[in-house]
Scaffold this motif. Structure first.
Motif, PDB file in Angstrom:
ATOM      1  N   HIS A 196      59.723   5.580  31.791  1.00 29.74           N
ATOM      2  CA  HIS A 196      58.553   6.583  31.032  1.00 29.74           C
ATOM      3  C   HIS A 196      57.990   5.832  30.313  1.00 29.74           C
ATOM      4  O   HIS A 196      56.581   6.338  30.228  1.00 29.74           O
ATOM      5  N   GLU A 197      57.569   4.904  30.273  1.00 31.89           N
ATOM      6  CA  GLU A 197      56.542   3.806  29.623  1.00 31.89           C
ATOM      7  C   GLU A 197      55.025   4.201  30.513  1.00 31.89           C
ATOM      8  O   GLU A 197      54.140   4.456  30.245  1.00 31.89           O
ATOM      9  N   GLU A 198      55.351   4.092  31.262  1.00 28.41           N
ATOM     10  CA  GLU A 198      53.977   4.056  32.210  1.00 28.41           C
ATOM     11  C   GLU A 198      54.036   5.477  32.730  1.00 28.41           C
ATOM     12  O   GLU A 198      52.498   5.905  32.687  1.00 28.41           O
ATOM     13  N   GLU A 199      54.502   6.413  32.931  1.00 32.21           N
ATOM     14  CA  GLU A 199      54.328   7.970  32.741  1.00 32.21           C
ATOM     15  C   GLU A 199      53.303   8.007  31.742  1.00 32.21           C
ATOM     16  O   GLU A 199      52.818   8.857  31.642  1.00 32.21           O
ATOM     17  N   VAL A 200      53.826   8.170  30.617  1.00 29.77           N
ATOM     18  CA  VAL A 200      53.240   8.330  29.139  1.00 29.77           C
ATOM     19  C   VAL A 200      52.005   7.849  29.301  1.00 29.77           C
ATOM     20  O   VAL A 200      50.870   8.176  28.683  1.00 29.77           O
ATOM     21  N   GLU A 201      51.714   6.320  30.224  1.00 31.83           N
ATOM     22  CA  GLU A 201      50.251   5.872  29.586  1.00 31.83           C
ATOM     23  C   GLU A 201      49.446   7.140  30.866  1.00 31.83           C
ATOM     24  O   GLU A 201      48.104   6.957  30.414  1.00 31.83           O
ATOM     25  N   ILE A 202      49.625   7.086  31.789  1.00 27.47           N
ATOM     26  CA  ILE A 202      49.178   7.504  33.202  1.00 27.47           C
ATOM     27  C   ILE A 202      48.485   9.238  32.908  1.00 27.47           C
ATOM     28  O   ILE A 202      47.673   9.788  32.857  1.00 27.47           O
ATOM     29  N   ARG A 203      49.351   9.826  31.394  1.00 26.25           N
ATOM     30  CA  ARG A 203      49.960  10.843  31.227  1.00 26.25           C
ATOM     31  C   ARG A 203      48.183  11.254  30.158  1.00 26.25           C
ATOM     32  O   ARG A 203      47.362  11.677  30.486  1.00 26.25           O
ATOM     33  N   GLU A 204      48.488   9.801  29.588  1.00 28.54           N
ATOM     34  CA  GLU A 204      47.190   9.988  28.278  1.00 28.54           C
ATOM     35  C   GLU A 204      45.939  10.155  28.861  1.00 28.54           C
ATOM     36  O   GLU A 204      44.840  10.041  28.626  1.00 28.54           O
ATOM     37  N   ARG A 221      41.725  10.177  40.224  1.00 31.09           N
ATOM     38  CA  ARG A 221      42.941  11.112  39.714  1.00 31.09           C
ATOM     39  C   ARG A 221      43.876  11.794  40.013  1.00 31.09           C
ATOM     40  O   ARG A 221      44.836  11.988  39.133  1.00 31.09           O
ATOM     41  N   ALA A 222      43.088  12.862  40.170  1.00 29.61           N
ATOM     42  CA  ALA A 222      44.059  14.110  41.245  1.00 29.61           C
ATOM     43  C   ALA A 222      45.292  13.619  41.614  1.00 29.61           C
ATOM     44  O   ALA A 222      46.581  13.750  42.068  1.00 29.61           O
ATOM     45  N   VAL A 223      44.688  12.241  42.994  1.00 35.45           N
ATOM     46  CA  VAL A 223      46.342  11.410  43.918  1.00 35.45           C
ATOM     47  C   VAL A 223      46.629  11.124  42.553  1.00 35.45           C
ATOM     48  O   VAL A 223      48.238  11.748  43.094  1.00 35.45           O
ATOM     49  N   GLN A 224      46.122  10.458  41.992  1.00 31.29           N
ATOM     50  CA  GLN A 224      47.018   9.324  40.750  1.00 31.29           C
ATOM     51  C   GLN A 224      48.214  10.380  40.067  1.00 31.29           C
ATOM     52  O   GLN A 224      49.562   9.927  39.780  1.00 31.29           O
ATOM     53  N   ALA A 225      48.327  11.837  39.372  1.00 32.32           N
ATOM     54  CA  ALA A 225      49.229  12.638  38.771  1.00 32.32           C
ATOM     55  C   ALA A 225      50.027  13.181  39.693  1.00 32.32           C
ATOM     56  O   ALA A 225      50.721  13.299  39.254  1.00 32.32           O
ATOM     57  N   THR A 226      49.744  13.242  40.876  1.00 30.36           N
ATOM     58  CA  THR A 226      50.122  14.007  41.349  1.00 30.36           C
ATOM     59  C   THR A 226      51.644  12.966  42.122  1.00 30.36           C
ATOM     60  O   THR A 226      52.710  13.660  42.454  1.00 30.36           O
ATOM     61  N   LYS A 227      51.029  11.905  42.651  1.00 27.65           N
ATOM     62  CA  LYS A 227      51.907  11.293  42.999  1.00 27.65           C
ATOM     63  C   LYS A 227      53.150  10.734  41.427  1.00 27.65           C
ATOM     64  O   LYS A 227      54.272  10.368  41.431  1.00 27.65           O
ATOM     65  N   HIS A 228      52.506  11.102  40.222  1.00 32.26           N
ATOM     66  CA  HIS A 228      53.442  10.940  39.213  1.00 32.26           C
ATOM     67  C   HIS A 228      53.811  12.420  38.476  1.00 32.26           C
ATOM     68  O   HIS A 228      54.393  11.757  37.614  1.00 32.26           O
ATOM     69  N   GLY A 229      54.029  12.949  39.798  1.00 32.03           N
ATOM     70  CA  GLY A 229      55.020  14.798  39.571  1.00 32.03           C
ATOM     71  C   GLY A 229      54.409  15.650  37.787  1.00 32.03           C
ATOM     72  O   GLY A 229      54.831  16.728  37.490  1.00 32.03           O
ATOM     73  N   LEU A 230      53.169  15.155  38.355  1.00 30.95           N
ATOM     74  CA  LEU A 230      51.707  15.794  37.092  1.00 30.95           C
ATOM     75  C   LEU A 230      50.664  16.492  37.858  1.00 30.95           C
ATOM     76  O   LEU A 230      50.200  16.175  38.753  1.00 30.95           O
ATOM     77  N   ASP A 231      50.920  17.341  37.575  1.00 27.38           N
ATOM     78  CA  ASP A 231      49.901  18.890  37.949  1.00 27.38           C
ATOM     79  C   ASP A 231      48.168  18.069  37.841  1.00 27.38           C
ATOM     80  O   ASP A 231      48.345  18.136  36.551  1.00 27.38           O
ATOM     81  N   PRO A 232      47.292  18.627  38.585  1.00 26.72           N
ATOM     82  CA  PRO A 232      45.983  17.526  38.525  1.00 26.72           C
ATOM     83  C   PRO A 232      45.318  18.006  37.665  1.00 26.72           C
ATOM     84  O   PRO A 232      44.044  17.876  36.579  1.00 26.72           O
ATOM     85  N   ARG A 233      46.033  18.725  36.888  1.00 27.89           N
ATOM     86  CA  ARG A 233      44.884  20.349  36.573  1.00 27.89           C
ATOM     87  C   ARG A 233      45.639  19.858  34.893  1.00 27.89           C
ATOM     88  O   ARG A 233      44.701  20.511  33.956  1.00 27.89           O
ATOM     89  N   SER A 234      46.572  19.515  34.373  1.00 28.81           N
ATOM     90  CA  SER A 234      47.173  19.363  33.166  1.00 28.81           C
ATOM     91  C   SER A 234      46.561  18.541  32.157  1.00 28.81           C
ATOM     92  O   SER A 234      45.847  17.755  32.682  1.00 28.81           O
ATOM     93  N   THR A 235      46.340  19.468  31.361  1.00 23.16           N
ATOM     94  CA  THR A 235      45.905  19.132  29.888  1.00 23.16           C
ATOM     95  C   THR A 235      46.768  18.279  28.727  1.00 23.16           C
ATOM     96  O   THR A 235      47.778  19.229  29.006  1.00 23.16           O
ATOM     97  N   ALA A 236      46.206  17.665  27.660  1.00 20.06           N
ATOM     98  CA  ALA A 236      47.161  17.481  26.387  1.00 20.06           C
ATOM     99  C   ALA A 236      48.139  19.542  26.266  1.00 20.06           C
ATOM    100  O   ALA A 236      48.862  19.000  25.630  1.00 20.06           O
TER     101      ALA A 236
END
Length: 373
Positions: A29-37, A129-144
């Motif tokens: 979870h901690e690494e995911e939070v850092e990637i999302r931020e 950044r888009a590839v990194q977001a996808t690898k972590h299950g995050l839509d690359p277009r995601s915002t806060a």
């Protein structure tokens, strides 16, 4: 398997899943939070750069807009400023202005204006950044403000644990830390046999239910042929299972995810069969406020559906076994008949031989009598 033993095994597996969810949450979870931020901050920098670029091209346009609506962030570009923008950007993007389509009214949506000039290094940063977001299950277009749901919150981690022990393995999100990868290997080695035992026990209960239903229908319809009763009960069981574990969940998924019904049927089948391509995964859509237990409940439905498939396979195996026994009995009867025919022929041959011997003896006696006379 006895029901008490199965119940204890289910409780143990459930506790094991909770343990896995807690450990995965703690490790990832901690690494995911850092990637999302980091991704959200990257989007904020892009928007800030966009706004500064538009304001620079418009010169006093942003100041006038701030006085009018109270914000300096441009929501659209006045048409009378488009020529000014075209003069300030590079010549190689000027041709794009010819293809601008307005949204109606007196201004063009700023998202339709070619205001971004990027170096090759900046372009590859966006791609990375888009590839990194996808690898972590995050839509690359995601915002806060609008993002796909976190994948390592406790509920999501519980759903991930279920996909591990059921071997569905969508692949849309995986552990990224070394500790998470090591734990996933150990967790799967221990959890998969437990889950197989649970599915086998549930499937056995379902199969027993089918047999009891067959026996009850035979008692109520004694005039029906046994084969007809078995086929009727098996058909009811199959249609009911397909409806409960495939057709109805697909309706729910289609409604929640906004997919077509055919796409939902495809996703449900890929999940039930444990193929798990990962091209369609429920609970990941950006901008949808999911009910917290949604993914867990859908995963549990598929788990019970796996038990249903196990029951179907078991009944098919029993059917093949019955067919083999029928063929064996038929072959045995044919062999017995063949042996009986051979024995009859042997007895007939012996009788003929005995009759021939007695006839020969009688002739000898007659000849001897005749010679004496």
């Amino acid at each position: 398997m006895k029901k008490a033993a199965l119940l204890v095994l289910i409780v143990l597996v459930f506790m094991y899943l909770l343990l896995g969810a807690g450990v995965f949450h703690a490790l990832e979870h901690e690494e995911e939070v850092e990637i999302r931020e980091d991704i959200f901050a990257f989007h904020r920098r892009l928007r800030q750069r966009r706004n500064e670029t538009v304001c620079r091209h418009l010169k006093h346009g942003c100041k006038a807009q701030k006085e009018a609506v109270g914000t300096a962030q441009p929501s659209c570009v006045p048409r009378d400023h488009m020529a000014r923008i075209a003069e300030s950007v590079a010549d190689d993007v000027a041709v794009k202005f010819k293809d601008i389509t307005g949204t109606g009214g007196e201004c063009v949506d700023f998202r339709d204006t070619p205001i971004f000039l990027m170096t090759e290094r900046e372009l590859y940063e966006v791609i990375d950044r888009a590839v990194q977001a996808t690898k972590h299950g995050l839509d690359p277009r995601s915002t806060a403000m609008e993002s796909s749901p976190p994948q390592w919150e406790f509920a999501a981690a519980l759903a991930f644990s279920i996909t591990v022990v059921t071997t569905i393995g969508y692949g849309f999100v995986t552990p990224k830390t070394g500790a998470g990868m090591a734990f996933c290997v150990i967790y799967g080695l221990l959890g998969i046999p437990f889950m197989l035992a649970v599915l086998g026990g549930i499937g056995e209960i379902m199969a027993n239910g089918v047999r009891r239903g067959t026996e009850a229908l035979r008692r109520r319809r004694p005039g029906w042929l046994p084969r007809r009763v078995r086929r009727l009960v098996a058909g009811i069981f199959f249609v009911s299972g397909v409806t409960i574990f495939w057709l109805l969940p697909s309706i729910v998924v289609s409604h929640v995810e906004g997919w077509s019904y055919s796409e939902s049927l495809y996703f449900s089948f890929i999940s039930l069969s444990t193929i798990g391509f990962g091209d369609y995964v429920a609970g990941l859509q950006r901008g949808i406020q999911y009910w917290e237990p949604y993914r867990i409940l859908m995963t549990m439905v598929f788990v019970v559906g796996l038990a249903f498939l196990a029951t179907v396979f078991q009944l098919m195996s029993q059917g093949v076994q019955i067919l083999e026994e029928t063929v064996d009995k038929k072959t045995e009867r044919e062999l017995r008949r063949a042996v009986e025919v051979l024995e009859l022929r042997e007895q007939r041959r012996k009788r003929l031989k005995e009759n021939s011997a007695s006839v020969t003896a009688s002739k000898c006696d007659l000849n001897e009598t005749s010679s004496r006379v």
